[in-house]
Design an enzyme around this catalytic site. Sequence first.
Site, PDB file in Angstrom:
ATOM      1  N   ARG A  55     -17.298  -2.699   5.822  1.00 15.35           N
ATOM      2  CA  ARG A  55     -16.219  -3.632   6.181  1.00 15.35           C
ATOM      3  C   ARG A  55     -16.490  -5.011   5.582  1.00 15.35           C
ATOM      4  O   ARG A  55     -15.576  -5.739   5.204  1.00 15.35           O
ATOM      5  CB  ARG A  55     -16.055  -3.727   7.703  1.00 15.35           C
ATOM      6  N   ASP A 177       1.052 -16.320  -5.781  1.00 13.05           N
ATOM      7  CA  ASP A 177       1.107 -14.852  -5.776  1.00 13.05           C
ATOM      8  C   ASP A 177       1.442 -14.437  -7.208  1.00 13.05           C
ATOM      9  O   ASP A 177       2.557 -14.635  -7.686  1.00 13.05           O
ATOM     10  CB  ASP A 177       2.173 -14.393  -4.778  1.00 13.05           C
TER      11      ASP A 177
END
Length: 390
Positions: A55, A177
């Site tokens: 993780r 983005d």
Amino acid sequence: MTHLRTRAVHAGQHPDPVTGAITTPITQSSAFNYGTLERGAAIFAGEAEGYRYSRFGNPTVAALEAKMADLEGAQAAVAFGSGTAVTSSLLLGLLKPGDEIAFLGPLYGGTEGLFRSLGERFGIKAVDATHSGLAACLTPATRMVWVETLTNPGLRLHDLAEVAALAQARGILTVADNTFCTPCLTRPLELGIDLVMHSMTKYLGGHGDATGGVVAGAAALVAAVRKTGLGHVGGNLSPQEAFLFLRGIKTLPLRMAAHCAGAAAVAEFLAAHPAVRAVHYPGLTSHPQHALAQRQLQGGFGGMVTFELLRNERAAAAQVLNALQLFTQAVSLGDVDSLACHPASTTHSFVSPEARAAAGISEGMIRLSVGIEHPDDLIADLAQALQPLA
Ligand code: 3LM
């Protein structure tokens, strides 16, 4: 390694020291043996290098992060299980209640929806600066400015250097983005933007077989997003998916060149078609920001083409879309296969009809993701689908 094409192949890749494998192996392990309590404690305290739990970090994912940091010219990058996991981690990791985020859109519907639902639930106000201009929307509470390098689905541009300068002067973070352009066409960090993010699901993967996201920028900023997004949200990318992105990115510059050439041909064809009212493609001289596109995009104008039918109705869009044979009707984009969708009923169905109207997303609008097939075949498909409306 100075050329992007070379770096796309080699960056982040090191022959495996044990086996000599050239391709980065898929390290399919959830936890890692740290050997002794002392070394485990040092790794957990951040005092020693090493993996502990996937993780937080994984060797296959780390190779992808290194490749993306290199391609975007960043100090560091962190990968996630989707582009949306990047967006939520940026908000949760870098903003706090009372902060404002100003965005220059129109944005991907899911991003705007996330700002408005998740953001506002946590006391972060989203301000749409698209029409009033950024300067007019900045307040002492503005902490982040969000911009898409080519907007979804309208394919508009914002002057990234201008946005960066305006925000920087006020100590505001900027996020671009870069999903639609990829580092092949524009590298926002070089223009002064602080963080660049991607939905890797699109051009970076390129084959429509994996979802992922990445954000790159200065090490301290990326570390903060990593801590929240992986440590607390748990938005990590799996090593299997990381492998697919590593493989996909090797051919990114070649694929982008084919996407751009195909899209330019498709845009020219549509612009001359009697059933078409408007074509939005930054490579056309009719695009209102063609000059900015020439300056800001390098080596092509992207693989997306959005057009509007003369008959501005959902039924007309359905007639065309349902007749396509080579283009697949689906959301997403950037695949080697060509895709077509109706933004009003799919990608932007989450935003209100008023917001769609303000963003120019009409019922007769169709968005094409031009794949790497021969442009003549794509044009023939569009010609037969549009013919009944001509
Ligand atoms: C789409 N877009 O078809 P993921 N940023 C941009 C995007 O276009 C997207 C994301 C972030 C589309 C997906 S719509 C149901 C399917 C510019 C996604 C989000 O979380 O990886 O999907 O990225 O336009």
